[in-house]
Motif scaffolding. Structure first.
Motif, short mmCIF file in Angstrom:
data_model
loop_
_atom_site.label_atom_id
_atom_site.label_comp_id
_atom_site.label_asym_id
_atom_site.label_seq_id
_atom_site.Cartn_x
_atom_site.Cartn_y
_atom_site.Cartn_z
N GLY A 110 85.26 48.59 43.86
CA GLY A 110 86.32 48.47 44.85
C GLY A 110 86.24 49.55 45.91
O GLY A 110 85.19 49.76 46.52
N ASN A 111 87.33 50.26 46.12
CA ASN A 111 87.41 51.27 47.18
C ASN A 111 87.40 52.71 46.65
O ASN A 111 87.86 53.63 47.33
CB ASN A 111 88.66 51.04 48.03
CG ASN A 111 88.63 49.71 48.75
OD1 ASN A 111 87.60 49.32 49.31
ND2 ASN A 111 89.74 49.00 48.74
N LYS A 112 86.89 52.92 45.48
CA LYS A 112 86.89 54.26 44.88
C LYS A 112 86.05 55.23 45.70
O LYS A 112 84.97 54.89 46.18
CB LYS A 112 86.33 54.20 43.45
CG LYS A 112 87.22 53.46 42.48
CD LYS A 112 86.59 53.42 41.09
CE LYS A 112 87.46 52.60 40.14
NZ LYS A 112 86.83 52.47 38.81
N GLY A 370 71.78 45.53 37.45
CA GLY A 370 72.42 44.99 38.65
C GLY A 370 73.85 45.46 38.79
O GLY A 370 74.29 45.85 39.88
N ILE A 371 74.62 45.42 37.70
CA ILE A 371 76.02 45.85 37.74
C ILE A 371 76.11 47.34 38.04
O ILE A 371 76.91 47.78 38.88
CB ILE A 371 76.72 45.53 36.41
CG1 ILE A 371 76.85 44.00 36.26
CG2 ILE A 371 78.10 46.18 36.34
CD1 ILE A 371 77.36 43.55 34.90
N ILE A 372 75.28 48.15 37.35
CA ILE A 372 75.29 49.60 37.59
C ILE A 372 74.90 49.91 39.03
O ILE A 372 75.54 50.72 39.72
CB ILE A 372 74.33 50.32 36.62
CG1 ILE A 372 74.83 50.18 35.18
CG2 ILE A 372 74.18 51.79 36.99
CD1 ILE A 372 73.86 50.71 34.14
N LEU A 373 73.85 49.25 39.50
CA LEU A 373 73.36 49.50 40.86
C LEU A 373 74.40 49.10 41.90
O LEU A 373 74.63 49.82 42.87
CB LEU A 373 72.06 48.73 41.08
CG LEU A 373 71.22 49.12 42.29
CD1 LEU A 373 70.67 50.54 42.12
CD2 LEU A 373 70.06 48.14 42.48
N GLN A 378 78.10 50.71 45.99
CA GLN A 378 79.41 50.57 46.65
C GLN A 378 80.16 51.90 46.68
O GLN A 378 80.77 52.26 47.69
CB GLN A 378 80.26 49.51 45.93
CG GLN A 378 81.67 49.35 46.46
CD GLN A 378 81.72 48.80 47.88
OE1 GLN A 378 80.71 48.40 48.43
NE2 GLN A 378 82.90 48.79 48.48
N TYR A 379 80.08 52.65 45.59
CA TYR A 379 80.72 53.97 45.53
C TYR A 379 80.12 54.90 46.57
O TYR A 379 80.83 55.61 47.29
CB TYR A 379 80.56 54.54 44.13
CG TYR A 379 81.17 55.91 43.93
CD1 TYR A 379 82.55 56.08 43.85
CD2 TYR A 379 80.36 57.04 43.82
CE1 TYR A 379 83.11 57.33 43.68
CE2 TYR A 379 80.92 58.30 43.64
CZ TYR A 379 82.29 58.44 43.56
OH TYR A 379 82.84 59.68 43.38
N THR A 380 78.79 54.89 46.67
CA THR A 380 78.10 55.68 47.68
C THR A 380 78.52 55.26 49.08
O THR A 380 78.76 56.09 49.97
CB THR A 380 76.57 55.54 47.52
OG1 THR A 380 76.18 55.99 46.23
CG2 THR A 380 75.82 56.32 48.59
N ASN A 381 78.60 53.95 49.28
CA ASN A 381 78.97 53.42 50.60
C ASN A 381 80.39 53.81 50.98
O ASN A 381 80.66 54.14 52.14
CB ASN A 381 78.84 51.89 50.58
CG ASN A 381 79.03 51.28 51.96
OD1 ASN A 381 78.38 51.69 52.91
ND2 ASN A 381 79.91 50.30 52.06
#
Length: 437
Positions: A110-112, A370-373, A378-381
């Motif tokens: 999400g937006n974390k 895939g899930i971890i990546l 997304q967290y990095t982004n």
């Protein structure tokens, strides 16, 4: 093996299954629509999620799918293309399952965002602002260039391709690995320095680093930092559509120059058939061959799962393979070469980003990775976008990407994990240098 209804179009230029081609078209359409709505909502032209997914999934897997099994690939893989054709669809499905799992991971994240930078990120940022740190990097690069010039005189046949010298002179393999790994980070750092300082000295040392990379023959190392800088530039200057047009032109020119240099290098090395057109070179050469190469690996795989051996080999990459038989046997490059029967001076096949998880742990490995990546990307982004919205400087923005770039490679293409060790070493080196009184 699943049966597919293959069709050929345009005298064999395209070779594909109708259903999978339709799926590919839907995925590409979804990607660009989702990207469009992201732009409308966040006012960013590009972000790290879309940048990464475009270059690891959309372009090499979805767009390249109808080209990967074409008989025209005979120019690159010879008659092996007739075996490869039977496995392209399988390689495609595995890769797309991995991408769908990335989307699941993205949704979970999400937006974390982070609250604080970790130790490596903080030290990297401080290094970027240290004149002493850049002096050390430049000194090391001068030493490296001198070493390469000596090697040019001793081994002229490897000029512009010193990464292959390990096959004739194994003792030099670790040296070249260390140079490549160091250059991976030093080039990006020097690009940042040149942008920030805008002086002749910083530009000179940047060009010196580029000369090192050209001599070694790892052209992709030049392209990657330029793309990262373009991505950050677009984020910090996101109000002008003219910038998008300019950047698009630069990227196209970069791709063309990359292929021109590849042809020039092959000419110097005595290769034949280097005058192929841009279209043929791009779609059927070795620049975007991930999906085709994954299919090629599968032709000799026979479900002989490796159960983590290539990952363990990567973790032990600080030990030269000449000293550890396990590494010599189970390095990713060696494993892929063995599966397809390649011998001699070849560094191995890439495969798509989900090739290695599949070769080790079947489809379950693809799903978990895939899930971890997806979550991690997304967290990095999220942190990347937050820094750009706050108009942070280029050093701090890049610090948000550092941990992902360090360790994500171990999950999907562990063959280059030694580079991550060098990246950590360079951060710690800077931390030590700054503290010297």
């Amino acid at each position: 093996m699943i049966s597919f209804d293959q069709i050929q179009l345009f005298n064999g230029l395209l070779y594909m299954d109708r259903v999978l081609f339709l799926l590919s078209a839907i995925i590409v359409l979804h990607f660009f629509l989702e990207w469009y709505f992201f732009i409308k909502k966040r006012k960013f032209i590009f972000d790290y999620w879309h940048y990464t997914c475009f270059f690891i999934i959309i372009l090499p897997v979805c767009i390249m799918y109808p080209f990967a099994g074409s008989v025209i690939n005979i120019i690159s893989v010879g008659v092996a293309i007739y075996d490869i054709q039977d496995y392209v669809n399988m390689a495609y499905i595995i890769s797309i399952i991995g991408y769908f799992c990335m989307l699941i991971g993205k949704s979970i994240c999400g937006n974390k965002v982070r609250r604080n930078y970790n130790f490596l990120e903080r030290e990297l940022y401080k290094n970027f602002n240290s004149e002493r740190y850049y002096n050390v990097i430049n000194t090391i690069n001068i030493i490296i260039l001198i070493v390469l010039i000596v090697l040019c005189l001793r081994y002229p046949e490897y000029v512009f391709n010193f990464r292959l010298i390990r096959y004739s002179e194994p003792i030099l393999g670790p040296v070249i690995n260390a140079i490549v790994s160091f250059s991976t980070y030093s080039l990006l750092f020097l690009f940042f320095r040149a942008i920030k300082e805008k002086n002749k000295v910083s530009i000179f040392f940047l060009l010196l680093n580029i000369a090192i990379i050209l001599l070694i023959g790892t052209r992709a190392l030049i392209v990657q930092p330029i793309l990262i800088i373009i991505l950050i530039y677009l984020g910090l200057n996101r109000d002008s559509l003219k910038i998008v047009l300019k950047i698009s032109i630069y990227v196209v020119l970069l791709i063309i120059l990359n292929i021109i240099f590849d042809n020039f290098r092959k000419y110097l090395l005595g290769y034949d058939n280097i005058g192929l057109g841009f279209f043929i070179q791009f779609f059927y050469g070795n620049n975007m061959s991930d999906l085709r190469d994954f299919a090629w690996i599968l032709t000799g795989f026979n479900d002989d799962f490796l159960w983590g051996k290539t990952y363990l080999s990567a973790i032990l990459s600080f030990i030269p393979s000449s000293l550890l038989v396990f590494r010599e046997t189970y390095s990713l490059g060696k494993v892929t070469n063995n599966f397809v029967g390649i011998e001699g001076e070849h560094l191995g096949l890439r495969g798509t980003i989900f090739a290695e998880p599949y070769l080790n742990f079947d489809i379950w490995g693809v799903a978990i990775v895939g899930i971890i990546l997806g979550y991690w990307l997304q967290y990095t982004n999220n942190n990347f976008l937050k820094s750009m919205e706050m108009k942070k400087d280029i050093y701090e923005i890049y610090a948000n990407l550092f941990m992902y770039k360090l360790f994500a490679g171990l999950l999907v293409q562990s063959g280059g994990f030694f580079i991550s060790y060098i990246g950590i070493f360079m951060v710690l080196l800077g931390s030590f240098i700054r503290r010297i009184k």
